[in-house]
Design a protein around this motif. Structure first.
Motif, mmCIF file in Angstrom:
data_model
loop_
_atom_site.group_PDB
_atom_site.id
_atom_site.type_symbol
_atom_site.label_atom_id
_atom_site.label_comp_id
_atom_site.label_asym_id
_atom_site.label_seq_id
_atom_site.Cartn_x
_atom_site.Cartn_y
_atom_site.Cartn_z
ATOM 1 N N PRO A 1 -3.035 6.015 13.432
ATOM 2 C CA PRO A 1 -2.498 5.244 14.546
ATOM 3 C C PRO A 1 -3.592 4.731 15.480
ATOM 4 C CG PRO A 1 -2.149 7.582 14.939
ATOM 5 C CD PRO A 1 -2.795 7.455 13.591
ATOM 6 N N LYS A 2 -3.210 3.661 16.177
ATOM 7 C CA LYS A 2 -4.055 3.135 17.243
ATOM 8 C C LYS A 2 -3.138 2.733 18.384
ATOM 9 C CE LYS A 2 -4.453 -1.521 15.335
ATOM 10 N NZ LYS A 2 -5.369 -2.565 14.942
ATOM 11 N N MET A 3 -3.710 2.647 19.560
ATOM 12 C CA MET A 3 -2.915 2.322 20.739
ATOM 13 C C MET A 3 -2.667 0.822 20.810
ATOM 14 S SD MET A 3 -2.322 5.266 21.937
ATOM 15 C CE MET A 3 -1.677 5.079 23.580
ATOM 16 N N ILE A 4 -1.400 0.442 20.883
ATOM 17 C CA ILE A 4 -1.003 -0.955 21.035
ATOM 18 C C ILE A 4 0.015 -1.000 22.168
ATOM 19 C CG2 ILE A 4 0.111 -2.941 19.953
ATOM 20 C CD1 ILE A 4 -0.931 -1.897 17.267
ATOM 21 N N GLY A 5 -0.322 -1.723 23.208
ATOM 22 C CA GLY A 5 0.573 -1.804 24.360
ATOM 23 C C GLY A 5 0.822 -0.452 25.001
ATOM 24 N N GLY A 6 -0.177 0.418 24.952
ATOM 25 C CA GLY A 6 -0.056 1.741 25.552
ATOM 26 C C GLY A 6 0.688 2.755 24.714
ATOM 27 N N LEU A 7 1.085 2.373 23.508
ATOM 28 C CA LEU A 7 1.808 3.284 22.620
ATOM 29 C C LEU A 7 1.061 3.447 21.304
ATOM 30 C CD1 LEU A 7 5.399 1.828 23.112
ATOM 31 C CD2 LEU A 7 4.524 3.958 24.081
ATOM 32 N N PRO A 8 1.092 4.642 20.721
ATOM 33 C CA PRO A 8 0.448 4.818 19.413
ATOM 34 C C PRO A 8 1.275 4.142 18.321
ATOM 35 C CG PRO A 8 1.522 6.852 20.083
ATOM 36 C CD PRO A 8 1.672 5.881 21.228
ATOM 37 N N ARG A 9 0.613 3.361 17.500
ATOM 38 C CA ARG A 9 1.275 2.648 16.411
ATOM 39 C C ARG A 9 0.491 2.855 15.123
ATOM 40 N NH1 ARG A 9 6.141 1.571 18.425
ATOM 41 N NH2 ARG A 9 6.047 0.236 20.243
ATOM 42 N N ALA A 10 1.210 2.870 14.016
ATOM 43 C CA ALA A 10 0.587 2.959 12.698
ATOM 44 C C ALA A 10 1.206 1.887 11.811
ATOM 45 C CB ALA A 10 0.794 4.337 12.083
ATOM 46 N N ALA A 11 0.436 1.442 10.846
ATOM 47 C CA ALA A 11 0.939 0.500 9.854
ATOM 48 C C ALA A 11 0.881 1.192 8.500
ATOM 49 C CB ALA A 11 0.100 -0.769 9.842
ATOM 50 N N TYR A 12 1.750 0.781 7.608
ATOM 51 C CA TYR A 12 1.829 1.383 6.277
ATOM 52 C C TYR A 12 1.738 0.282 5.236
ATOM 53 C CZ TYR A 12 3.443 5.137 9.211
ATOM 54 O OH TYR A 12 3.527 6.079 10.198
ATOM 55 N N ILE A 13 0.772 0.430 4.336
ATOM 56 C CA ILE A 13 0.534 -0.574 3.312
ATOM 57 C C ILE A 13 0.925 0.006 1.958
ATOM 58 C CG2 ILE A 13 -1.178 -2.097 2.258
ATOM 59 C CD1 ILE A 13 -0.718 -2.573 5.288
ATOM 60 N N PHE A 14 1.777 -0.704 1.250
ATOM 61 C CA PHE A 14 2.240 -0.310 -0.075
ATOM 62 C C PHE A 14 1.224 -0.792 -1.110
ATOM 63 C CE2 PHE A 14 4.762 -1.287 -3.921
ATOM 64 C CZ PHE A 14 5.318 -0.047 -4.167
ATOM 65 N N MET A 15 0.720 0.122 -1.931
ATOM 66 C CA MET A 15 -0.304 -0.204 -2.924
ATOM 67 C C MET A 15 0.170 0.140 -4.338
ATOM 68 S SD MET A 15 -3.041 -1.412 -1.346
ATOM 69 C CE MET A 15 -4.348 -1.138 -2.502
ATOM 70 N N PRO A 16 0.759 -0.829 -5.031
ATOM 71 C CA PRO A 16 1.081 -0.632 -6.443
ATOM 72 C C PRO A 16 -0.052 -1.242 -7.279
ATOM 73 C CG PRO A 16 2.097 -2.641 -5.697
ATOM 74 C CD PRO A 16 1.309 -2.096 -4.523
ATOM 75 N N CYS A 17 0.131 -1.332 -8.568
ATOM 76 C CA CYS A 17 -0.777 -2.116 -9.408
ATOM 77 C C CYS A 17 -0.512 -3.581 -9.089
ATOM 78 C CB CYS A 17 -0.490 -1.853 -10.882
ATOM 79 S SG CYS A 17 -1.449 -2.900 -12.009
ATOM 80 N N PHE A 18 -1.567 -4.387 -9.091
ATOM 81 C CA PHE A 18 -1.420 -5.804 -8.772
ATOM 82 C C PHE A 18 -1.201 -6.673 -10.015
ATOM 83 C CE2 PHE A 18 -3.992 -4.274 -5.107
ATOM 84 C CZ PHE A 18 -2.977 -4.391 -4.170
ATOM 85 N N HIS A 19 -1.213 -6.079 -11.194
ATOM 86 C CA HIS A 19 -0.976 -6.812 -12.436
ATOM 87 C C HIS A 19 -1.825 -8.084 -12.461
ATOM 88 C CE1 HIS A 19 2.152 -4.010 -13.653
ATOM 89 N NE2 HIS A 19 2.388 -3.952 -12.359
ATOM 90 N N CYS A 20 -3.122 -7.869 -12.401
ATOM 91 C CA CYS A 20 -4.110 -8.947 -12.300
ATOM 92 C C CYS A 20 -3.974 -9.964 -13.440
ATOM 93 C CB CYS A 20 -5.521 -8.368 -12.351
ATOM 94 S SG CYS A 20 -5.860 -7.118 -11.087
ATOM 95 N N GLU A 21 -4.412 -11.171 -13.158
ATOM 96 C CA GLU A 21 -4.385 -12.218 -14.178
ATOM 97 C C GLU A 21 -5.307 -11.864 -15.341
ATOM 98 O OE1 GLU A 21 -4.881 -17.071 -14.544
ATOM 99 O OE2 GLU A 21 -5.008 -16.101 -12.599
ATOM 100 N N ASN A 22 -6.500 -11.377 -15.016
ATOM 101 C CA ASN A 22 -7.462 -10.913 -16.024
ATOM 102 C C ASN A 22 -7.812 -9.458 -15.708
ATOM 103 O OD1 ASN A 22 -7.859 -13.469 -17.453
ATOM 104 N ND2 ASN A 22 -8.790 -14.151 -15.534
ATOM 105 N N PRO A 23 -6.935 -8.526 -16.050
ATOM 106 C CA PRO A 23 -7.116 -7.129 -15.638
ATOM 107 C C PRO A 23 -8.339 -6.464 -16.260
ATOM 108 C CG PRO A 23 -5.185 -7.374 -17.054
ATOM 109 C CD PRO A 23 -5.739 -8.735 -16.836
ATOM 110 N N TRP A 24 -9.168 -5.911 -15.391
ATOM 111 C CA TRP A 24 -10.362 -5.207 -15.854
ATOM 112 C C TRP A 24 -10.005 -3.983 -16.664
ATOM 113 C CZ3 TRP A 24 -14.123 -5.172 -11.041
ATOM 114 C CH2 TRP A 24 -14.436 -6.493 -10.717
ATOM 115 N N CYS A 25 -8.902 -3.334 -16.327
ATOM 116 C CA CYS A 25 -8.499 -2.126 -17.048
ATOM 117 C C CYS A 25 -8.196 -2.441 -18.514
ATOM 118 C CB CYS A 25 -7.298 -1.469 -16.378
ATOM 119 S SG CYS A 25 -5.824 -2.514 -16.266
#
Length: 171
Positions: free
Chosen positions: A43-67
């Motif tokens: 979290p970080k303080m935004i407008g005097g309140l603690p806030r957190a962001a959540y990022i969803f990380m799946p596989c991106f199914h790349c066009e040319n996947p290195w895997c």
């Protein structure tokens, strides 16, 4: 390029991890591998309140996947019909080369099978016309899955709404 896209509306995500839990249950995975992950920022303080962001990380199914390129046995594959990247468990020998090759950490080690697993958009469900398990259980409805062109439209509409609400609040 993948025919499908998994979109997360970060403003709606509450970081409940229901998507991760449902994914593990759907794929019958042990403790350890996480085919999608919620990454907390803050979290970080935004407008005097603690806030957190959540990022969803799946596989991106790349066009040319290195895997896929790195896999010596051909176990890591990309479907030509829709671009979904998946692991053929019958061909995987557990060498972990794909894990090293992926810059996003999508391929994961399954200690129970001694093989690699990764997000495949629940392709068995997609083939039946269903959404991936993570999308169906999202409690805040922040995950959307569909064809790239449809998800692009959703993102445009969301952006337009946020711009309109900013302009409206300025009056």
């Amino acid at each position: 390029m993948s025919k499908y896209y998994l979109f997360q509306d970060t403003k709606k995500c509450i970081g409940c991890h229901a998507c991760e839990v449902q994914c593990k249950a759907n794929k019958n995975l042990p403790v350890g591998p996480r085919l999608c992950q919620i990454i907390q920022i803050g979290p970080k303080m935004i407008g005097g309140l603690p806030r957190a962001a959540y990022i969803f990380m799946p596989c991106f199914h790349c066009e040319n996947p290195w895997c896929v390129a790195a896999c010596p046995t051909g176990a890591m594959q990309q479907r030509s019909s829709d671009g979904i990247v998946f692991v053929d468990q019958n061909l995987c020998v557990g060498c972990k080369t794909c894990i090293s090759a992926c810059p996003w950490g999508a391929p994961q080690w399954n200690p129970e099978t001694g093989k690699v697993v990764k997000c495949d958009y629940c392709m068995d469900r997609v083939d039946q016309g269903l959404e991936p398990a993570c999308v169906t259980t999202c409690t805040s409805h922040c995950l959307k899955f569909g064809k790239v062109e449809d998800m692009t439209q959703i993102r445009r509409e969301r952006h337009a709404q946020s711009v309109a609400s900013l302009e409206h609040s300025a009056f």
